[in-house]
Design a protein around this motif. Sequence first.
Motif, PDB file in Angstrom:
ATOM      1  N   ALA A  16       0.856  -1.187   0.000  1.00 39.16           N
ATOM      2  CA  ALA A  16       0.000   0.000   0.000  1.00 39.16           C
ATOM      3  C   ALA A  16       0.886   1.230   0.000  1.00 39.16           C
ATOM      4  CB  ALA A  16      -0.912   0.006   1.216  1.00 39.16           C
ATOM      5  N   ALA A  18      -3.923   3.757   0.402  1.00 36.49           N
ATOM      6  CA  ALA A  18      -3.948   2.334   0.094  1.00 36.49           C
ATOM      7  C   ALA A  18      -4.770   2.025  -1.146  1.00 36.49           C
ATOM      8  CB  ALA A  18      -4.494   1.560   1.286  1.00 36.49           C
ATOM      9  N   VAL A  30       4.046   0.298   2.132  1.00 36.83           N
ATOM     10  CA  VAL A  30       4.151  -0.644   3.252  1.00 36.83           C
ATOM     11  C   VAL A  30       3.576  -1.980   2.800  1.00 36.83           C
ATOM     12  CG1 VAL A  30       1.918   0.084   4.257  1.00 36.83           C
ATOM     13  CG2 VAL A  30       3.635  -1.018   5.709  1.00 36.83           C
ATOM     14  N   GLU A  41       2.391   4.769   0.735  1.00 32.00           N
ATOM     15  CA  GLU A  41       2.438   5.614   1.931  1.00 32.00           C
ATOM     16  C   GLU A  41       2.563   7.063   1.479  1.00 32.00           C
ATOM     17  OE1 GLU A  41       4.369   3.487   5.528  1.00 32.00           O
ATOM     18  OE2 GLU A  41       5.685   3.190   3.810  1.00 32.00           O
ATOM     19  N   SER A  42       2.010   7.927   2.301  1.00 30.74           N
ATOM     20  CA  SER A  42       1.849   9.310   1.840  1.00 30.74           C
ATOM     21  C   SER A  42       3.161  10.082   1.781  1.00 30.74           C
ATOM     22  CB  SER A  42       0.855  10.035   2.748  1.00 30.74           C
ATOM     23  OG  SER A  42       1.312   9.959   4.077  1.00 30.74           O
ATOM     24  N   VAL A  43       4.169   9.612   2.499  1.00 35.65           N
ATOM     25  CA  VAL A  43       5.405  10.387   2.534  1.00 35.65           C
ATOM     26  C   VAL A  43       5.983  10.529   1.119  1.00 35.65           C
ATOM     27  CG1 VAL A  43       6.732   8.308   3.110  1.00 35.65           C
ATOM     28  CG2 VAL A  43       7.704  10.554   3.531  1.00 35.65           C
ATOM     29  N   HIS A  58       7.156   5.451  -1.500  1.00 32.24           N
ATOM     30  CA  HIS A  58       7.188   4.594  -0.312  1.00 32.24           C
ATOM     31  C   HIS A  58       5.903   3.779  -0.232  1.00 32.24           C
ATOM     32  CE1 HIS A  58      10.696   6.441   1.725  1.00 32.24           C
ATOM     33  NE2 HIS A  58      10.348   7.510   1.040  1.00 32.24           N
TER      34      HIS A  58
END
Lengths: 158, 324
Positions: free
Chosen positions: A91, A131, A156, A93-95, A154
């Motif tokens: 999924a 996600a 996860v 990641e917002s960073v 990025h």
Amino acid sequence: MRTFSRNVMTAMVILVASPVLALAAPGAVALDSSIKLDKITTVNGQTTHEFVAPQKVVPGNHLLFVTQYRNTSDKPVDHFVVTNPVPSPVALESVGADNFEVSVDGGKSWGKLAQLTVTKPGAAMRAAQDADVTTVRWVIPVIAPGASGTLQYHAVVR
Amino acid sequence: MKRIHNLFAAGAATAALAGANPAQAAGTLAGTLIQNTANATFSSGTSTSTIQSNTVTVKVDQLIGVAVTTLTSTPVTIGTAPAVLIYQVTNTGNGPDTFDLTGAPNVSGNQFNATLQTVAIDTNGNGVYDAGVDTVITNGAASQTLAPDASIKVFLLASSPTTATDTQTSQVRLTAVSVIGSGTPGALFAGKGTAGVDAVVGTSGGTANALANLIASLANVTLTKSAVVADPYGGTNPVPGALVTYSIVAHVAGSGTAGSLTVTDAFPTGTTYQANSMTLGGTALTDTADADAGTASATGITVTLGSVAGGTADKTIAFKVKIN
């Protein structure tokens, strides 16, 4: 956007990439993908991130998907669009996600995440979340001859 | 570097994207391949080109995880019959695993330690121990293989020690340990995961346990015997020819039940039992073995009281003998 020293990056590619590098380009850009593991270490409350070859990856681990490009020709390249599907086991990641456009429908429509919505069968339309992202893309107006860059997102492991 | 790590969001996302990837509380299954390939289009002069990068593949390793919960939330009464304690063992890892199951009745703080009789796995999944149906295993032996997210119910049958007294409490622990490996989270068991992937110990440490509560529900039986003598002269002297009426009061106390309670008493030497003189609660009993509770033999009486719950009214048995 984060950048890596060239030496480190090369080492990573050797470790994780298949021996076959970018397919023979009809144009003049070389494209190289890699995956790194975000190794998070907390010592005395100080968290550090180290991007290493993913020797072991389990759910919850944070990964960095990297695409490197390089204009191998002596001519400029225009409207360079890199599309990178987000593998379903991870999924987004917002960073760092402000640096690229995303799609939540497999690449049919694009935008910043905040502009997109998701409608699942039997559910009301809702704002898209990290996600939900299926694909990311970068649009680079021009790459000068010999110029190179690194694109990354990025994610996860679900 | 600023990062946001939100595992909860990741879990929720899994559910949201159920169509893309099967929803797994345990996470992406061990052995799943994560592949990265980038595509690019560009123009150079008048030509337009499409290129594709190499494909990088990362295989998801096995995360070892287990959870144990107690399904019997209120204390289970333990009396003369064994208590059945029910636990649930869940594979919270992302790959198939088996778990060693160990019941331990000696827990710190116990007022009594029960005796572990049986460890069984709920074969038919009905949540009730079925003797002869559910699989009995040796204490400490392994479960069957559990798929990720799968769970089994485990029964521990415990009996009360003779030293336990009514309303004492006790706990019994069930511990499940991953057969693949346990230890410090992050410990690696190379090649031990499903299909030969590496296995990594998760936050559970590869082991989990839960306590189930017992409360002793026992009955205390007290017998009190007394005698009243009536001599042939209207007095109370124990002389030959005097009639002695013996009374035995059975008192059952406690929260439990005295099962199969039988009172026997032998006739004293030098006396002769007076036929059909037995009574139970004032009601006459015949000497023969028949529908009523009493039987008299040449040597003594037997009165079968059966199951008597603690706190019920006292049972008084009486019979007469004559001093020879």
